[in-house]
Design a protein around this motif. Structure first.
Motif, short mmCIF file in Angstrom:
data_model
loop_
_atom_site.label_atom_id
_atom_site.label_comp_id
_atom_site.label_asym_id
_atom_site.label_seq_id
_atom_site.Cartn_x
_atom_site.Cartn_y
_atom_site.Cartn_z
N MET A 27 0.83 -1.21 0.00
CA MET A 27 0.00 0.00 0.00
C MET A 27 0.86 1.26 0.00
N LYS A 28 1.82 1.24 0.95
CA LYS A 28 2.70 2.40 1.10
C LYS A 28 3.53 2.59 -0.16
N ALA A 29 3.96 1.44 -0.74
CA ALA A 29 4.80 1.51 -1.93
C ALA A 29 4.06 2.18 -3.07
N ILE A 30 2.78 1.81 -3.22
CA ILE A 30 1.97 2.40 -4.30
C ILE A 30 1.84 3.90 -4.07
N ASN A 43 -12.89 14.77 0.98
CA ASN A 43 -13.52 13.50 0.62
C ASN A 43 -13.94 13.43 -0.84
N GLY A 44 -13.10 13.97 -1.69
CA GLY A 44 -13.41 13.86 -3.12
C GLY A 44 -13.04 15.13 -3.85
N PHE A 57 -6.82 4.72 1.49
CA PHE A 57 -6.78 3.75 0.40
C PHE A 57 -8.19 3.39 -0.04
N ILE A 58 -8.44 3.42 -1.34
CA ILE A 58 -9.76 3.25 -1.97
C ILE A 58 -10.94 3.58 -1.03
N ALA A 110 -7.12 5.21 -6.30
CA ALA A 110 -6.51 4.35 -5.28
C ALA A 110 -6.59 4.98 -3.90
N PHE A 111 -6.40 6.30 -3.83
CA PHE A 111 -6.37 6.95 -2.52
C PHE A 111 -7.26 8.19 -2.52
#
Lengths: 386, 450
Positions: free
Chosen positions: A1-4, B371-372, B337-338, A35-36
């Protein structure tokens, strides 16, 4: 995760303005924010913002479409083996895998072509990539007959994204539902390939079709004066038709998802169904000896694209009416026109697509009158209090 | 004649960190300041120089275009510095308190026996006048105008809002005196909006005022929402709005002949160790109120006001002119994350797209993350749910973006100020800066039509 995350953060300076890879900026941003969730915080206005964003909204619509997609894959296989007369020997997985292999390429072509164009436009405009196509990209395969050649899908997607959406300014600015623009484009540009009875069933090159098999959809049969289709099969979805539109059950599961999350407008869904039922009843009343007009009104709701259009197409918030009162009128008229075109116009077997596109066109007019009503009411209120 | 209004549309955002009903005295602030930036559109002119001694009630600056409107020092002391921003714009005028509490003398009198001119004069001289706001536009009232009515909202419905019955518990007589003064300023009535829960508080039994009750979620406590239902304004109408805190200040001024701007604020928010009420003074420095009272001291956002309409402040900043609370929330400047795929059991949302909607009572910690990303208007029917007025907010905002003055007027720009649309901005899927757009529209209206 961190790598991405590190990868994205490290490469970010290179895609900024002046960076060597600036032409990849929109692409970088799209994948990074996919992704984030960005760490950007509020600079002005409210300090807190709802967790909902367009990514969430669109992914829920995609989720709601999954049942129709999965059933569509199964049905493609079912119709194929049915045409071959092998329903008895082919198992569930045979049918599903056959359908998967037929449908998946269409979905991939739709997404690759559509998103590619979206990324390019976002880069030129300096915008972020909009999520709108995540839904359009899956809607388009679902309203196509399974035998549509991939190159046609590609052209239709390109046409709909460029002329149906981007020329107006992108997601949120378009007048018509982009997925229906794609469908209408193929319908009018390639009528030879897109109509008739052969397009619905993937059995090309097979010579051993069972006797008497035509591949006609119940609607085509009804238009030809034969309303003797299996209602239960039509409801479950084991009938020929566009990939995702046949199963009323799968569509209803999607409808439940949209209604629970509040993402689809229940007003439009309900009023469209009411409109369709009303027109169906009206036709019943004047049917005489016309068997199609005499088709029980509720059967109209489970054949053809009516259910799919009412749940997933008419409710597109951008191209629908935007006032709450307007939504009732808009949906009701879609229902009316869909059944009217379907039954009365001999040139088009299905009316849903044209009814929705027509009402998309008139939605701003409906809103205009609702707005005028609001303005008049507010002025009147002033006089009462004066 | 009292009326009851039941408002259905709106939203109560359930945040952690409401203030407990405990009052503490905050340490006396070493510096206080007035910020011209609290008044959109104001062009201030200084009336003092640095190092000048001032008493509580002495003018610090005035409105260049309405020189009778003064802004006065809440404490006695010396003018320490004038902070300026770009193009020498005055950001704040800071006064170092000497702790002596010297007051400039004003008339001590029963306002019911004074004339309108005398009351206006005293309010202008004492610097309380800027608390009186006008609708349309939410700008400072002009003394020469005759307002149709004056509106006071007796409760604050915004997230983690202070309980007015608690913070004004000892101010009942000042409230009455203040109302009496206001009643002389209009030919119409003074309207007070209360929540149905306030049956036995400091606001019950007030005279010279028409009480209406408003039930429902936020923004039922917004004075603009209340006046929309009681007596809506259209083109040409003018009403004034006053906060209960200002009514108390006005009352004290006439009762004591002094400018007593001490007030009780609520220290709230999920990052505050023990949220409660503090007694302090108008324009006090924030550090005295916050130091050592928050949980982490980094990655925190300090807000003078509430999370919807407040102003972001640093420790060396000051309480906003109209603010009754300080809120501290996490800054939230981190990636997730996602995040869009999270089922969202801990994510409070106005929508029903998260599992949290299954927990109707739970309180949440919300941070300042966007948040977006910002998008065009995509969804419809969303804003209408949070605005209990007969107004179509999205069409109004589009009219503002298109700079269409006729449409803005017809669609109700006269009735709105930023706080009324703050919930729409919070709930917006497309992250549109609704309050900024509305203020732009109001600025255009002020410029074009005056």
């Amino acid at each position: 995760m961190k790598a991405i995350r590190n990868f994205f953060e490290k490469t970010k300076p290179h895609v900024q303005k002046g960076g060597k890879y600036h032409w990849l900026h929109s692409t970088h941003d799209a994948f990074f924010t996919f992704a984030f969730v960005s760490k950007e915080t509020s600079k002005s206005g409210t300090h807190i913002h709802d967790f909902i964003d367009l990514k969430r909204t669109m992914s829920i619509v995609v989720l709601a479409l999954v049942p129709a997609l999965l059933f569509g894959m199964y049905n493609v296989g079912y119709q194929h083996f049915g045409a071959l007369g092998q329903l008895g020997t082919a198992g569930f997985w045979d049918m599903f895998l056959f359908g998967l292999l037929k449908v998946l390429p269409i979905v991939i072509v739709s997404y690759v072509v559509g998103l590619g164009i979206e990324f390019i436009f976002a880069q030129f405009r300096g915008h972020e990539v909009n999520e709108g196509f995540l839904v359009s990209g899956i809607l388009i395969p679902l309203v196509m007959p399974v035998n549509t050649p991939l190159w046609m899908i590609a052209i239709a997607v390109a046409f709909s994204v460029i002329f149906g959406k981007e020329v107006f300014g992108g997601t949120g600015m378009n007048i018509w539902n982009p997925a229906l623009v794609a469908r209408a484009f193929l319908f009018f540009a390639y009528p030879g390939q897109m109509s008739g009875d052969a397009v619905w069933i993937s059995a090309s090159g097979v010579e051993t079709m069972v006797d008497g098999f035509t591949g006609a959809t119940p609607m085509a049969m009804a238009a030809a004066g034969n309303t003797d289709f299996n209602v239960w099969n039509a409801f479950i979805g084991l009938i020929p038709g566009s990939i995702g539109e046949t199963s009323t059950v799968a569509i209803l599961i999607g409808a439940v998802i949209l209604l629970i999350t509040g993402i689809g407008s229940w007003k439009i869904m309900l009023s469209t169904v009411l409109g369709g039922a009303a027109m169906g009843l009206l036709l019943n009343a004047f049917a005489g000896d016309n068997v199609y007009m005499a088709l029980p009104f509720w059967q109209h709701l489970i054949i053809g694209g009516f259910a799919f259009g009412a749940i997933f197409m008419a409710t597109d918030p951008v191209s629908a009416a935007q006032t709450e009162k307007g939504k009732w009128i808009y949906g009701f008229l879609i229902g009316i026109f869909a059944i009217l075109i379907r039954v009365v116009n001999p040139a088009y077997p299905e009316g849903m697509m044209l009814a929705i596109l027509l009402m998309n066109t008139f939605a701003p007019l409906i809103d205009h009158y609702v707005l005028e009503g609001n303005i008049k009411r507010r002025l009147k209120r002033a006089k009462v209090n004066a | 004649m009292s009326k009851h209004f039941k408002l259905k549309r709106g939203l109560d955002i359930r945040l952690k960190g409401a203030a407990e009903a405990v009052l503490e005295k905050a340490e006396a602030p070493k510096t206080v300041a007035l910020k011209p930036t609290d008044f959109p559109g104001l062009t201030p002119k200084l009336s003092v120089k640095a190092d000048a001694p001032v008493k509580a009630g002495d003018a610090l600056f005035f409105d260049k275009y309405h020189p009778e409107i003064l802004f006065t020092s809440p404490v006695s002391g010396t003018v320490k510095l004038v902070n300026r921003g770009e193009r020498r714009k005055i950001l704040e005028v800071v006064v170092e308190a000497d702790g002596k509490a010297e007051f400039k003398a004003f008339t001590k009198a029963d306002p019911l026996k004074l004339s309108r001119e005398e009351i206006c004069g005293q309010l202008l001289q004492s610097g309380i006048w800027p608390f009186i706001r006008q609708r349309p536009y939410g700008t400072t009232a002009k003394p020469a105008d005759q307002p149709k009515n004056i509106f006071v909202s007796g409760f604050d419905s915004s997230p983690l809002a202070p309980d007015y019955d608690f913070i004004f518990q000892n101010d009942k007589s000042a409230l009455q005196t203040g109302i009496n003064a206001l009643s002389k300023l209009t030919e119409g009535s003074v309207f007070l909006g209360l929540s149905p829960k306030q049956t036995n508080g400091v606001f019950s039994g007030l005279k010279n005022v028409t009480v209406n009750t408003f039930a429902g979620p936020h923004p039922a406590g917004n004075v603009g929402v209340q006046l929309h239902h009681v007596s809506p304004i259209n083109k040409g109408d003018l009403v004034w709005t006053v906060s209960p805190q200002a009514v108390v200040y006005i009352g004290r001024l006439f009762e004591t002949g002094m400018l007593d701007l001490s007030k009780t604020i609520a220290l709230t928010g999920s990052e505050v160790k023990s949220p409660k009420y503090y007694k302090t003074i108008h324009g006090a420095e924030v550090c005295g109120l916050l130091k050592g009272k928050t949980k982490h001291e980094t990655h925190e956002r300090y807000i003078s006001g509430n999370v919807l309409t407040g102003t972001k402040v640093d420790l060396d900043d000051f309480l906003g002119f109209f603010d009754q609370q300080i809120t501290v929330i996490p800054e939230g400047d981190d990636y997730e994350f996602i995040g869009w795929a999270d089922p969202g059991i801990n994510k409070f949302s106005a929508s029903k797209a998260f599992l949290s909607s299954l927990l109707p009572k739970k309180e949440y910690t919300l941070n300042a993350n966007m948040n977006g990303g910002e998008r065009a208007f995509v969804l419809s029917g969303q804003y209408e749910k949070y605005l209990p007025m007969d107004i179509l907010p999205v069409f109004l905002l589009k009219a503002i973006l298109a700079n269409d003055i006729d449409k803005m007027e017809q669609l109700g720009i006269y009735e709105l100020v930023e706080e009324d649309l703050a919930l729409c901005e919070y709930a917006c899927t497309s992250k549109i800066k609704v309050q900024d757009i509305l203020r732009e529209g109001i600025n255009v209206m002020v410029k074009e039509l005056g």
